[in-house]
Motif scaffolding. Sequence first.
Motif, PDB file in Angstrom:
ATOM      1  N   GLU B 244      -5.945  -5.707  -1.609  1.00 32.18           N
ATOM      2  CA  GLU B 244      -6.151  -6.079  -3.014  1.00 32.18           C
ATOM      3  C   GLU B 244      -6.643  -4.898  -3.842  1.00 32.18           C
ATOM      4  OE1 GLU B 244      -8.506  -9.674  -3.138  1.00 32.18           O
ATOM      5  OE2 GLU B 244      -7.040 -10.748  -1.892  1.00 32.18           O
ATOM      6  N   MET B 245      -7.847  -4.426  -3.514  1.00 23.89           N
ATOM      7  CA  MET B 245      -8.438  -3.337  -4.298  1.00 23.89           C
ATOM      8  C   MET B 245      -7.564  -2.076  -4.239  1.00 23.89           C
ATOM      9  SD  MET B 245     -12.378  -2.028  -3.891  1.00 23.89           S
ATOM     10  CE  MET B 245     -13.159  -3.610  -4.116  1.00 23.89           C
ATOM     11  N   TYR B 246      -7.008  -1.802  -3.059  1.00 26.24           N
ATOM     12  CA  TYR B 246      -6.225  -0.579  -2.875  1.00 26.24           C
ATOM     13  C   TYR B 246      -4.779  -0.877  -2.501  1.00 26.24           C
ATOM     14  CZ  TYR B 246     -10.875   1.392  -3.235  1.00 26.24           C
ATOM     15  OH  TYR B 246     -12.128   1.720  -3.688  1.00 26.24           O
ATOM     16  N   ALA B 247      -4.240  -1.947  -3.088  1.00 29.10           N
ATOM     17  CA  ALA B 247      -2.832  -2.302  -2.863  1.00 29.10           C
ATOM     18  C   ALA B 247      -1.950  -1.148  -3.306  1.00 29.10           C
ATOM     19  CB  ALA B 247      -2.489  -3.570  -3.633  1.00 29.10           C
ATOM     20  N   GLY B 248      -0.973  -0.796  -2.493  1.00 33.05           N
ATOM     21  CA  GLY B 248      -0.063   0.289  -2.844  1.00 33.05           C
ATOM     22  C   GLY B 248      -0.605   1.672  -2.548  1.00 33.05           C
ATOM     23  N   ILE B 249      -1.882   1.747  -2.170  1.00 32.42           N
ATOM     24  CA  ILE B 249      -2.454   3.058  -1.816  1.00 32.42           C
ATOM     25  C   ILE B 249      -2.654   3.154  -0.301  1.00 32.42           C
ATOM     26  CG2 ILE B 249      -4.404   4.629  -2.106  1.00 32.42           C
ATOM     27  CD1 ILE B 249      -4.872   3.413  -4.874  1.00 32.42           C
ATOM     28  N   ILE B 250      -3.357   2.147   0.276  1.00 24.84           N
ATOM     29  CA  ILE B 250      -3.641   2.201   1.717  1.00 24.84           C
ATOM     30  C   ILE B 250      -2.517   1.521   2.498  1.00 24.84           C
ATOM     31  CG2 ILE B 250      -5.195   1.451   3.565  1.00 24.84           C
ATOM     32  CD1 ILE B 250      -7.524   1.771   1.687  1.00 24.84           C
ATOM     33  N   ASP B 251      -2.000   2.263   3.467  1.00 21.79           N
ATOM     34  CA  ASP B 251      -0.976   1.757   4.367  1.00 21.79           C
ATOM     35  C   ASP B 251      -1.584   1.758   5.762  1.00 21.79           C
ATOM     36  OD1 ASP B 251       1.153   1.471   6.113  1.00 21.79           O
ATOM     37  OD2 ASP B 251       2.401   3.021   5.194  1.00 21.79           O
ATOM     38  N   TYR B 252      -2.012   0.573   6.235  1.00 21.85           N
ATOM     39  CA  TYR B 252      -2.726   0.462   7.512  1.00 21.85           C
ATOM     40  C   TYR B 252      -1.763   0.144   8.649  1.00 21.85           C
ATOM     41  CZ  TYR B 252      -5.717  -1.328  11.212  1.00 21.85           C
ATOM     42  OH  TYR B 252      -6.309  -1.544  12.428  1.00 21.85           O
ATOM     43  N   ARG B 253      -1.775   0.978   9.696  1.00 23.22           N
ATOM     44  CA  ARG B 253      -0.855   0.794  10.820  1.00 23.22           C
ATOM     45  C   ARG B 253      -1.621   0.668  12.143  1.00 23.22           C
ATOM     46  NH1 ARG B 253       3.612   5.451   8.945  1.00 23.22           N
ATOM     47  NH2 ARG B 253       3.757   4.674   6.800  1.00 23.22           N
ATOM     48  N   PRO B 254      -1.712  -0.559  12.687  1.00 20.60           N
ATOM     49  CA  PRO B 254      -2.414  -0.755  13.961  1.00 20.60           C
ATOM     50  C   PRO B 254      -1.586  -0.252  15.146  1.00 20.60           C
ATOM     51  CG  PRO B 254      -1.485  -2.830  13.197  1.00 20.60           C
ATOM     52  CD  PRO B 254      -1.190  -1.808  12.129  1.00 20.60           C
ATOM     53  N   ASN B 255      -2.194  -0.248  16.341  1.00 21.27           N
ATOM     54  CA  ASN B 255      -1.518   0.175  17.582  1.00 21.27           C
ATOM     55  C   ASN B 255      -0.855   1.538  17.431  1.00 21.27           C
ATOM     56  OD1 ASN B 255      -2.027  -2.218  19.179  1.00 21.27           O
ATOM     57  ND2 ASN B 255      -0.639  -3.261  17.751  1.00 21.27           N
ATOM     58  N   SER B 256      -1.506   2.444  16.744  1.00 17.93           N
ATOM     59  CA  SER B 256      -0.898   3.737  16.459  1.00 17.93           C
ATOM     60  C   SER B 256      -1.776   4.880  16.953  1.00 17.93           C
ATOM     61  CB  SER B 256      -0.661   3.879  14.946  1.00 17.93           C
ATOM     62  OG  SER B 256       0.260   2.912  14.505  1.00 17.93           O
ATOM     63  N   ALA B 257      -1.866   5.012  18.273  1.00 16.41           N
ATOM     64  CA  ALA B 257      -2.655   6.101  18.849  1.00 16.41           C
ATOM     65  C   ALA B 257      -1.910   7.416  18.657  1.00 16.41           C
ATOM     66  CB  ALA B 257      -2.890   5.845  20.326  1.00 16.41           C
ATOM     67  N   VAL B 258      -2.642   8.436  18.250  1.00 19.23           N
ATOM     68  CA  VAL B 258      -2.037   9.764  18.093  1.00 19.23           C
ATOM     69  C   VAL B 258      -1.869  10.383  19.475  1.00 19.23           C
ATOM     70  CG1 VAL B 258      -2.423  12.090  17.203  1.00 19.23           C
ATOM     71  CG2 VAL B 258      -2.983  10.100  15.796  1.00 19.23           C
ATOM     72  N   ILE B 259      -0.625  10.808  19.804  1.00 22.53           N
ATOM     73  CA  ILE B 259      -0.394  11.433  21.109  1.00 22.53           C
ATOM     74  C   ILE B 259      -0.058  12.923  21.006  1.00 22.53           C
ATOM     75  CG2 ILE B 259       0.213   9.297  22.332  1.00 22.53           C
ATOM     76  CD1 ILE B 259       3.152   9.984  21.859  1.00 22.53           C
ATOM     77  N   ASP B 260       0.251  13.368  19.803  1.00 20.37           N
ATOM     78  CA  ASP B 260       0.541  14.796  19.641  1.00 20.37           C
ATOM     79  C   ASP B 260       0.295  15.193  18.180  1.00 20.37           C
ATOM     80  OD1 ASP B 260       1.271  17.339  20.344  1.00 20.37           O
ATOM     81  OD2 ASP B 260       3.433  16.942  20.409  1.00 20.37           O
TER      82      ASP B 260
END
Lengths: 142, 433
Positions: B244-260
Amino acid sequence: MLKARTLLLMLTIIGLNLPMIVIADEANKEVTNQEIQALQAVKLLHVRGLAASCAACHGTGGNSIKNDNTNNIASLAGMNATDFIAKMQGFKSGERAATVMQHHAKGLNSQEIIDLAEYFSAQTLRIAVPLVSQTLLDHHAN
Amino acid sequence: MPINRRDFIKLASTGLAGASLLGTGLPALARGTRPPIGRVVVIGGGYAGATAAKYLRMWSLGAIEVVVVEANQQFVSCPLSNLVLGGSKTINDLTFGYDMLKMQHGIQWVQDTVTGIDAAAKKVTMLRGELSYDRLIIAPGVDFIYDELPMLQSATAQSQIPHAWKAGWQTVNLRKQLEAMPDGRVFVMSIPKAPYRCPPGPYERAAQVAYYFKNNKPKSKVIVLDANAEIISKKGLFTKVFSEMYAGIIDYRPNSAVIDVDVATRTVKTEFESVTADVLNVIPPQRAGKPAQMVKLAHQKAGLNNIDARWCEVDFLSYESKLASHVHVIGDAVSAALPKSAHMASNQAKICANAIVQLMAGLAPEPAPVFANTCYSYVTDKSAMHVANVYRYDAAKKIMLSAEGGGVSAKPSEQEGEYAVAWAQNIWADTLT
């Protein structure tokens, strides 16, 4: 039987404000079990540890800092014990509105609320001011 | 104070000589009139270590000699440091000295780096000297694990891609990168799998950067790559703030461990995708800080971090290590299944101090400790929300368990933003004066 020096330490532990003079000759004098049992250190240790947890928001010994904002956090030091209990029971039952205190009051039992009330009412209210911050030094790690 | 009766301490070489030993802030009768009943060395001057040192001195009325070993000259608060990224605080608002703490409580202080701990000999070695102890408290904070992301280990790489997960110059660096970034670009941050320091902290960070973008660079985006399956703290509240507050700004992606990570191009890889950032913040996985890893133990591998090779197992009545007697571990380094927050570190320090005062008098620690945690997260410059809980020792399970009645704010508010300021001012004073 405990030595007087140990007894002295126990007294400090439970926060009793006794004269702090230890006379060397008496340091090894034995004291009676009755005197020791009368101290009931465990209960006071418990409340001291619990009250210290309140300090993160309410300041050391319940002396909260006053700043210029409307919403300061209340000082608990010197608060009347009956008032303290009424407030905490109000938070616990939901009769008294709060942002966060209901989450704490509900986690404590009635005896702990009474013990905290006694503990804080016995603390001396002091003026607490915000800590003065500093310029971060170049050589600070991280 | 007859500190020089000790064999091991090398005053000249550790910089301990001089007036700082005298405990000038103590009540006259509490100092000098009787010998100390023993010495506690505290490694680390953060929320846990500084608090333990203070409360040991306070509750023993000066009967216990306390020496703190801390590498840094100043204390920089992690709580509120995300506001530096949002632009409403500077790092200098969060930086404090140790002088009042030292003077008011007669704490001895050694600014040095610990290089070794021998639990059998009860000895701590530093770059410039060594100290013996009767009891040791290790409050080491966290250490970053770069096994999976070795390219981020160097100082050069971290100047390009800061973790900014220990408040300080990396926080300032990340803020400068955000300021320099043109509008319409992308900030990417990654969150390691729990447990890590400050569970809601990364989500607060995403909100703070989004707050800055919304008001200054409205075409810019925040991509959050979370190794966890979902938001792990204040989930309902942050979900609403993000959408709501940051609609269109924050794109949250779960299960996304950085591997490289490609450092030069600021590109991160997960199992599913490759994302290139204009400003990149990788928060690495964490374990107990280095001093906890270097404790030499008889017949065992060195280190007190026996849980998943990351965290330290302790007795929750005294915070004494399960692996080394007379060695206590407090703060984020502890394996407790509890939030790794500043307030929790402060609580553990106090329970530990309470227990050590008892133990050094030959008495048992308090058998049923109870403490509370309050943790605020800011979602704008003024508006904050909390999670709060009481924790109670369970004698059967021998752990701290969440008591009934805990919970979170109904919604973020400016009223709670002011309470959060008061929280910070009070915990700073409780820790540092």
